[in-house]
Write a protein that holds these residues in place. Structure first.
Motif, PDB file in Angstrom:
ATOM      1  N   ARG A 166     128.003 -15.319  -5.164  1.00  0.00           N
ATOM      2  CA  ARG A 166     127.930 -16.777  -5.216  1.00  0.00           C
ATOM      3  C   ARG A 166     129.346 -17.282  -5.029  1.00  0.00           C
ATOM      4  O   ARG A 166     130.250 -16.900  -5.782  1.00  0.00           O
TER       5      ARG A 166
ATOM      6  N   GLY B 252     135.990 -24.228  -5.516  1.00  0.00           N
ATOM      7  CA  GLY B 252     137.043 -24.735  -6.377  1.00  0.00           C
ATOM      8  C   GLY B 252     137.142 -26.249  -6.392  1.00  0.00           C
ATOM      9  O   GLY B 252     137.909 -26.825  -7.158  1.00  0.00           O
ATOM     10  N   VAL B 253     136.380 -26.905  -5.545  1.00  0.00           N
ATOM     11  CA  VAL B 253     136.369 -28.374  -5.520  1.00  0.00           C
ATOM     12  C   VAL B 253     135.114 -28.881  -6.217  1.00  0.00           C
ATOM     13  O   VAL B 253     135.138 -29.882  -6.927  1.00  0.00           O
ATOM     14  N   SER B 254     134.016 -28.159  -6.001  1.00  0.00           N
ATOM     15  CA  SER B 254     132.768 -28.547  -6.657  1.00  0.00           C
ATOM     16  C   SER B 254     132.174 -27.324  -7.319  1.00  0.00           C
ATOM     17  O   SER B 254     132.475 -26.190  -6.940  1.00  0.00           O
ATOM     18  N   SER B 255     131.329 -27.523  -8.310  1.00  0.00           N
ATOM     19  CA  SER B 255     130.748 -26.385  -9.023  1.00  0.00           C
ATOM     20  C   SER B 255     129.432 -25.954  -8.407  1.00  0.00           C
ATOM     21  O   SER B 255     128.694 -25.181  -8.986  1.00  0.00           O
ATOM     22  N   ARG B 256     129.150 -26.446  -7.222  1.00  0.00           N
ATOM     23  CA  ARG B 256     127.900 -26.077  -6.574  1.00  0.00           C
ATOM     24  C   ARG B 256     128.021 -24.676  -6.014  1.00  0.00           C
ATOM     25  O   ARG B 256     128.997 -24.333  -5.358  1.00  0.00           O
ATOM     26  N   ALA B 257     127.018 -23.844  -6.270  1.00  0.00           N
ATOM     27  CA  ALA B 257     127.063 -22.467  -5.806  1.00  0.00           C
ATOM     28  C   ALA B 257     126.656 -22.390  -4.345  1.00  0.00           C
ATOM     29  O   ALA B 257     125.735 -23.065  -3.906  1.00  0.00           O
TER      30      ALA B 257
ATOM     31  N   ILE C 218     129.698 -30.515 -11.268  1.00  0.00           N
ATOM     32  CA  ILE C 218     131.087 -30.720 -11.713  1.00  0.00           C
ATOM     33  C   ILE C 218     131.996 -30.718 -10.493  1.00  0.00           C
ATOM     34  O   ILE C 218     131.803 -29.923  -9.565  1.00  0.00           O
TER      35      ILE C 218
ATOM     36  N   ARG D  10     136.205 -31.036  -9.027  1.00  0.00           N
ATOM     37  CA  ARG D  10     137.607 -30.915  -9.416  1.00  0.00           C
ATOM     38  C   ARG D  10     138.260 -32.288  -9.506  1.00  0.00           C
ATOM     39  O   ARG D  10     137.883 -33.216  -8.803  1.00  0.00           O
TER      40      ARG D  10
ATOM     41  N   LEU E 260     136.461 -19.219  -6.100  1.00  0.00           N
ATOM     42  CA  LEU E 260     136.131 -17.919  -6.652  1.00  0.00           C
ATOM     43  C   LEU E 260     134.774 -17.448  -6.166  1.00  0.00           C
ATOM     44  O   LEU E 260     133.981 -18.221  -5.617  1.00  0.00           O
TER      45      LEU E 260
ATOM     46  N   GLU F 238     131.507 -14.981  -7.361  1.00  0.00           N
ATOM     47  CA  GLU F 238     130.856 -14.218  -8.429  1.00  0.00           C
ATOM     48  C   GLU F 238     129.942 -13.162  -7.839  1.00  0.00           C
ATOM     49  O   GLU F 238     129.085 -13.478  -7.007  1.00  0.00           O
TER      50      GLU F 238
ATOM     51  N   GLY G 107     142.061 -21.582  -6.010  1.00  0.00           N
ATOM     52  CA  GLY G 107     141.142 -22.010  -7.066  1.00  0.00           C
ATOM     53  C   GLY G 107     139.697 -21.669  -6.780  1.00  0.00           C
ATOM     54  O   GLY G 107     138.834 -21.826  -7.637  1.00  0.00           O
TER      55      GLY G 107
ATOM     56  N   PHE H 164     132.172 -20.281  -4.896  1.00  0.00           N
ATOM     57  CA  PHE H 164     132.510 -21.636  -5.355  1.00  0.00           C
ATOM     58  C   PHE H 164     133.837 -22.001  -4.728  1.00  0.00           C
ATOM     59  O   PHE H 164     134.810 -21.252  -4.828  1.00  0.00           O
TER      60      PHE H 164
ATOM     61  N   ASP I  26     125.750 -27.741 -11.506  1.00  0.00           N
ATOM     62  CA  ASP I  26     126.167 -27.805 -10.113  1.00  0.00           C
ATOM     63  C   ASP I  26     126.900 -29.100  -9.770  1.00  0.00           C
ATOM     64  O   ASP I  26     127.322 -29.297  -8.632  1.00  0.00           O
TER      65      ASP I  26
END
Lengths: 361, 381
Positions: free
Chosen positions: A5, A9-14, B355, B357, A62, A64, A60, A7, B353
């Motif tokens: 998965r 680093g700008v949004s937490s959307r996978a 959040i 930066r 990453l 998983e 930033g 990410f 999903d």
């Protein structure tokens, strides 16, 4: 190609993607992402359980990786080395070594490290300090009513004090101060700061001055060896060690460990003080026979046999029932240990004082 | 055995936090940490702490994604050295003069809010989720406004006692007046405690950020006092139990054959009493956790905490027993059990999903983090 998965680093959307090792880095592809990152810009976080392993990028982002085994081989292929601690823990042999070593060092600390440190600290401590400490302990005990003013005749007290002060000392003459207090049980001990405290009840039990003098000499031995302060240091260091070992919880376990551990050391100190007393008495031509008799009397002592029955009236009204009197007794007994529970009272010790010769001389 | 408090889960419910750490894995980390710290006389401890935090963070999952701790051991080492210097200053000052000792203590108290503020900023700035960093944006002034009342509350009674006593030389007789004042001071401290602790929690939660999203805290002071009332009742119950234990110890003491071994029954009685008092901690911790997190939101979406006092007490009690029996080696397993339950009882209603930066991320030095730790301030309020 390993599923992962991603990410950014700008949004937490996978973003469902795949990662594969390249010549000198990794390539992430999928879901509109296609990037190649050099090994230098990567850090690896392998997982050891159900949590996913991770690759972190400089910017930033990453990645998983849920498949642990695949991640492990990928990281290995990229030259990732676990940190020192993890490397030690991962092999059975080194881990066993670490555990054994830890137990060994802890045991060594307990048996030798703590006594040595306590000794060094006590020796480095200025005498003035110890005296102040001793004075405070004395005040505290007096304020609580545990120590009451002595009811011995001034003449008897002065005589005993004079004899103690006039003793010839085998080694360097220690500084000490003999004081008498009434504390409802026969006992004598040395406080830090060169105080030797003797209870009226102990004096009352003794047949003559020689016996009391021997006990005083024993306590002076403690003073000369700075046993009181050292014992305190030992106990403190032990509980500090226990607290550190245990971490930030279970203070009870730490206190218990510290307390029980401290008891182990006092036997040695007691024996040394006995030897000191024996040497002293011999050098001053005083017989220790009556001290041996005193110890025998102490073994048979019970609160109801105390000469100073009047003490109890301060706690219990004169018309108190027998049960209340017994309870008051139990409370008294409980407040200060009888002499023998803090000093070894074996037959061997009594015989040692009877003969006047130390068992290992 | 399942200790998970969340048995039914549907997508519309809150997403649970999950802790995946295991005792056997953590044992390896823990024992190596201890051994290396011992061998290096403590110098390894920053590395040990980072390893520990990374393991805890990395095994805390929300929506199958772990959290991450980025703190550098070197930064922590610097912090430890600063803490050590403060400790030495504190212990040496007393030897030189009482006046100096007072000055040092006053200075330490004065910088304490600053240190704690720094420690929160460091901790949060070095924590992240899915590549997005946390932040703490509380102001330094706010830290002082929150902490000074707390410090006064804690030290107040002692100060009052000292002021009323005749002096330091001979504490033989402390006047009844002084004891009375002390009692009143303690009472006042207890009465304001819920309010001040509430303010502390509010300060910490309200100024926390995750990326562009903000945390919010919507508990009321009234709620804090209701919680305090419940904890007080629990305390009464525990005190009653410990009195019974002490009485039992005393009863054993008056048995005929306990004459020269007079310490033992006291020991047993007070040990049982200690255990009873220690029970307060898990009972309170569960309720505090629930209160703090049920009233916290992130991005407007609430958290949910359903920790049960009784379950947590059971975990702590069995942990303590096993800990004592195994001479301490059960500790890492105990920690995992506890974390699994406490983290597992947390959940969040929001969508992980969503959040994003934020623009501003700074670099915070570590001195704050370590000094706060060394003086024992593991603020788990």
């Amino acid at each position: 190609m390993i599923a992962c998965r991603y990410f950014d680093g700008v949004s937490s959307r996978a973003i469902a993607a795949s990662v594969v090792a390249t010549n000198d880095g990794v390539r992430i592809t999928g879901g509109g992402v296609d990037r190649i990152v050099d090994r230098v810009g990567l850090s690896f976080a392998p997982s050891r359980g159900d949590a996913p392993s991770r690759i972190a990028f400089d910017d930033g982002a990453l990645c998983e990786i849920p498949d642990r085994a695949a991640a492990e081989s990928l990281f290995a292929a990229l030259g990732h080395r676990a940190d020192f601690g993890d490397r030690i823990a991962s092999r059975r042999s080194t881990l066993a070594l670490v555990v054994a070593g830890f137990i060994g060092i802890s045991a060594a600390l307990y048996l030798w490290g703590v006594p040595l440190a306590a000794d060094a600290i006590t020796r480095g401590m200025p005498a003035e300090w110890q005296r102040t400490f001793g004075v405070r302990v004395l005040y505290a005990l007096e304020a609580r009513g545990i120590f009451q003013p002595s009811t011995l005749s001034a003449e008897r007290r002065d005589r005993l004090r004079l004899r103690a002060q006039q003793m010839k000392f085998v080694d360097e003459r220690p500084t000490f101060d003999v004081i008498f207090r009434r504390f409802k049980v026969p006992n004598a001990f040395a406080l830090p700061g060169e105080f030797v405290v003797v209870s009226d009840e102990l004096v009352a039990l003794a047949k003559d001055d020689d016996a009391v003098l021997t006990v005083i000499a024993h306590e002076i031995g403690h003073v000369a060896h700075r046993d009181a302060m050292r014992g305190l240091m030992r106990a403190t260091l032990l509980s500090a060690l226990a607290t550190w070992y245990v971490g930030d919880a279970s203070t009870i376990a730490a206190t218990v460990a510290g307390g029980l551990g401290g008891l182990h050391y006092t036997r040695h100190d007691e024996h040394e003080a006995d030897l000191f007393a024996l040497r002293q008495m011999r050098a001053n031509h005083v017989s220790t026979q009556s001290a041996a008799d005193l110890f025998r009397s102490l073994m048979a002592w019970r609160p109801t046999m105390s000469v100073e029955r009047a003490d109890r009236s301060s706690d219990v009204p004169p018309d108190a029932k027998k049960e209340d009197v017994k309870k008051a007794d139990a409370k008294e007994r409980v407040r200060i240990p009888v002499y023998l529970s803090t000093h070894p009272a074996t037959e061997a010790r009594i015989r040692m004082f009877e003969s006047g010769v130390a068992s290992d001389e | 055995m399942t200790e998970s408090p969340i048995d039914t889960y549907s997508p519309r419910d809150a997403r649970p936090f999950v802790f995946t750490g295991t005792g056997s894995e953590y044992f390896k980390i823990w024992i190596v940490n201890l051994a290396l710290t011992l061998v290096t006389l403590g110098i390894y401890s920053p590395w040990a702490k980072v390893r520990r935090l990374r393991y805890f963070y990395g095994n805390t999952l929300l929506d199958d994604s772990p959290f991450e701790f980025h703190g550098s051991p070197w930064a922590l080492l610097k912090g430890r050295l600063v803490a050590l210097m403060l400790l030495v200053a504190y212990s040496q000052a007393g030897k030189i003069s009482t006046m100096l000792w007072f000055v040092v203590v006053a200075v330490l108290i004065a910088i304490l809010p600053w240190l704690l503020w720094r420690s929160w900023r460091f901790r949060l700035a070095n924590s992240s989720y899915r590549g997005i960093r946390f932040r703490f944006e509380g102001s330094l002034a706010g830290a002082y406004a929150t902490f000074i009342p707390l410090i006064l509350m804690v030290l107040g009674p002692t100060l009052v006692l000292v002021l009323f006593s005749s002096g330091f030389a001979a504490p033989r007789v402390i006047a009844g007046k002084a004891m009375g004042a002390y009692g009143v001071a303690i009472l006042i401290a207890l009465l304001v405690a819920p309010w001040f602790v509430y303010r502390l929690r509010a300060y910490r939660h309200r100024h926390a950020r995750l990326g562009a999203s903000a945390f919010a805290f919507n508990a009321t002071v009234g709620g804090a006092y209701r919680l305090a009332g419940m904890l007080f009742l629990t305390l009464i119950g525990v005190i009653v139990c410990s009195f019974l234990a002490a009485f039992l110890g005393g009863a054993i003491a008056s048995l005929p054959h306990y004459e020269s071994r007079s310490m033992m029954p006291i020991f047993v009685g007070s040990a049982v009493g200690y255990v009873a008092l220690l029970s307060i901690y898990p009972l309170a911790a569960a309720r505090l956790q629930n209160f703090a997190w049920n009233n916290t939101t992130l991005d407007g979406q609430s958290f949910q905490s359903r920790a049960s006092s009784l379950t947590l007490w059971g975990i702590d009690a069995t942990n303590l027993l096993l800990f004592v029996v195994t001479l301490g080696f059960y500790w890492p397993f105990a920690m995992m059990r506890r974390a699994r339950y406490r983290i597992g009882s947390l959940a969040w209603f929001g969508d992980p999903d969503t959040i994003a930066r934020s623009a501003a991320i700074g670099n915070v030095g570590a001195a704050g983090d370590e000094t706060a730790d060394l003086f024992g301030f593991e603020l788990a309020l």
